[in-house]
Design an enzyme around this catalytic site. Structure first.
Site, PDB file in Angstrom:
ATOM      1  CD  GLN A   2       0.175  -8.605  -7.052  1.00 52.76           C
ATOM      2  OE1 GLN A   2       0.968  -8.550  -6.108  1.00 52.76           O
ATOM      3  NE2 GLN A   2      -0.797  -7.736  -7.193  1.00 52.76           N
TER       4      GLN A   2
ATOM      5  N   PRO B 132      -5.745  -5.092  -5.132  1.00 48.73           N
ATOM      6  CG  PRO B 132      -4.112  -5.336  -6.757  1.00 48.73           C
ATOM      7  CD  PRO B 132      -4.550  -5.889  -5.448  1.00 48.73           C
TER       8      PRO B 132
ATOM      9  CE1 TYR C 210      -2.547   1.660  -3.693  1.00 53.49           C
ATOM     10  CE2 TYR C 210      -3.258   3.390  -5.185  1.00 53.49           C
ATOM     11  CZ  TYR C 210      -3.085   2.910  -3.897  1.00 53.49           C
ATOM     12  OH  TYR C 210      -3.439   3.685  -2.822  1.00 53.49           O
ATOM     13  CG  MET C 211       1.192  -0.831 -13.303  1.00 54.07           C
ATOM     14  SD  MET C 211       0.547  -2.515 -13.348  1.00 54.07           S
ATOM     15  CE  MET C 211      -1.184  -2.234 -13.025  1.00 54.07           C
ATOM     16  CD  GLN C 212       5.533   3.250  -7.612  1.00 58.67           C
ATOM     17  OE1 GLN C 212       6.027   2.677  -6.632  1.00 58.67           O
ATOM     18  NE2 GLN C 212       5.346   4.558  -7.635  1.00 58.67           N
ATOM     19  CG  ASP C 213       3.429  -3.468  -6.145  1.00 55.94           C
ATOM     20  OD1 ASP C 213       2.693  -2.508  -6.401  1.00 55.94           O
ATOM     21  OD2 ASP C 213       2.991  -4.574  -5.796  1.00 55.94           O
ATOM     22  CD  GLN C 214      -0.457  -5.140  -9.651  1.00 57.64           C
ATOM     23  OE1 GLN C 214      -0.917  -6.008 -10.387  1.00 57.64           O
ATOM     24  NE2 GLN C 214      -1.200  -4.147  -9.187  1.00 57.64           N
TER      25      GLN C 214
ATOM     26  CG  HIS D  32       3.294  -2.955  -1.508  1.00 55.98           C
ATOM     27  ND1 HIS D  32       2.660  -2.166  -0.582  1.00 55.98           N
ATOM     28  CD2 HIS D  32       2.788  -4.199  -1.339  1.00 55.98           C
ATOM     29  CE1 HIS D  32       1.802  -2.898   0.111  1.00 55.98           C
ATOM     30  NE2 HIS D  32       1.870  -4.139  -0.319  1.00 55.98           N
TER      31      HIS D  32
END
Length: 361
Positions: free
Chosen positions: A105, A132, A295-299, A321
């Site tokens: 990441q 993840p 869990y995709m938001q912050d990425q 996050h």
């Protein structure tokens, strides 16, 4: 170096974990901006740099030939002055179950702005707590990044679970000239619901089958006509040395939305409960018709901040996050994120990207 030349990031902000450090260092490398991160992981039981974060920090140091102060275990302050991003083959051996995906990441956005293709081989944990799972990176992150014109190839050579790790992955990254603006606002119609339920080591395949059956049963209960294909897998000894189990489920829609939900088995694994937990989480996303899961938001924040044009994502309530990632991106890039609450409670997150161009290709 004069202190005024550093962008200072408060690592205790909101989430207070490794998110601020990861994003600040990645953006530092891409933009060529020196950064000082203070109060690193201040809200964690053992504050300061963990081994995992130290591995990621030293990797970015090597990728950019950076000058670094404070890169030692439990350090609470790091000063990072990057050089030029160098394409190469890099290797990281954590000797623990440190998360491979969190190291990726940090490095992936940086290597997208290298001059040529790069390879990153990391040994550690592929499926561990608070990170993840590797399947999520392959099946959810990858299709989401394609909205930005970015891609990667990730091969799992061996799976690794807590506490021993010993997993091994190979990430191949092709550089981009720029990032396109991502538009993730229309849910579309469900095209497929699928997943993988896995176990390894001494754990019997029945655990994977229990996860599969429970998850499929719950999806069919919520949507009786919806097909749900979950593959139960018992990893071979060559693919995974030690015990581990988990499940990843995804939904793909006609609007190219890909959402994921996952769970990891711990002691006294109950496959039925794991399957139920994940299918309920995925079902919630489907009912809400969000386009980006929790869990995709912050990425995606870092890619939105760098893109050429305006990116928008429709998601649920923002996680800490994500709010931390927005705070770091705004300080590092100068862009402004707009967050609006829709009448149905969904959040619409958008920003006019910096328009960063890759000067190495």
């Amino acid at each position: 170096m004069d202190a005024k030349q550093f962008v200072e990031i408060d690592g205790s902000y909101l989430e207070g974990g490794g998110q601020a450090l990861r994003n600040a260092l990645s953006l530092s490398c891409i933009l060529g901006k020196p950064v000082r991160v203070v109060k690193i992981r201040a809200n964690r039981p053992n504050p300061g740099l963990s081994r995992q974060h130290l591995h990621g920090l030293n990797l970015l140091r090597d990728i950019t030939n950076a000058d670094v102060v404070g890169n030692y275990l439990l350090s609470s302050t790091v000063e990072f002055t990057p050089g030029t991003i160098v394409d190469n083959t890099y290797r990281v051996e954590t000797h623990t179950a440190a998360s491979i995906t969190l190291i990726y990441q940090m490095a992936l956005p940086v290597l997208l702005f290298a001059g040529r293709s790069s390879r990153l081989i990391v040994c550690g944990g592929t499926n561990v707590d608070f990170a993840p799972p590797v399947e999520y990176m392959q099946d959810v992150l990858l299709p989401n990044l394609r909205h930005f014109g970015a891609s990667f190839d990730l091969k799992v050579q061996r799976y690794g679970f807590y506490p021993r790790g010993q997993g091994r992955c190979q990430l191949d990254v092709e550089p981009v000239a720029k990032l396109n603006p991502g538009k993730l606002v229309a849910f579309g119609n469900i095209k497929s619901v699928s997943g993988v339920a896995y176990c390894a080591g001494r754990l019997p395949v029945n655990i994977a089958i229990d996860m599969q059956q429970s998850a499929q049963r719950e999806i069919h209960r919520m949507w009786p006509s919806q097909k749900c294909n979950i593959e139960p897998i018992k990893h071979s000894r060559q693919k995974a040395y030690y015990d581990g189990a988990g499940i990843l489920m995804t939904v793909n829609t006609t609007a190219d939305v890909v959402l994921g939900a996952s769970a990891l088995g711990k002691k006294r694994i109950d496959g039925h409960l794991l399957g139920l937990e994940v299918s309920c989480q995925l079902g919630g996303y489907i009912r809400e018709k969000v386009c980006v899961d929790n869990y995709m938001q912050d990425q995606l924040i870092i890619y939105m901040s760098l893109a050429v044009g305006r990116s928008t994502m429709r998601t649920g309530k923002l996680t800490n996050h994500t709010r931390t990632a927005i705070n770091v991106a705004e300080q590092m890039t100068g862009v402004k994120f707009d967050v609006a609450t829709e009448p149905d409670g969904q959040m619409l997150v958008s920003c006019q990207g910096l328009g960063h161009l890759n000067k190495l290709i």
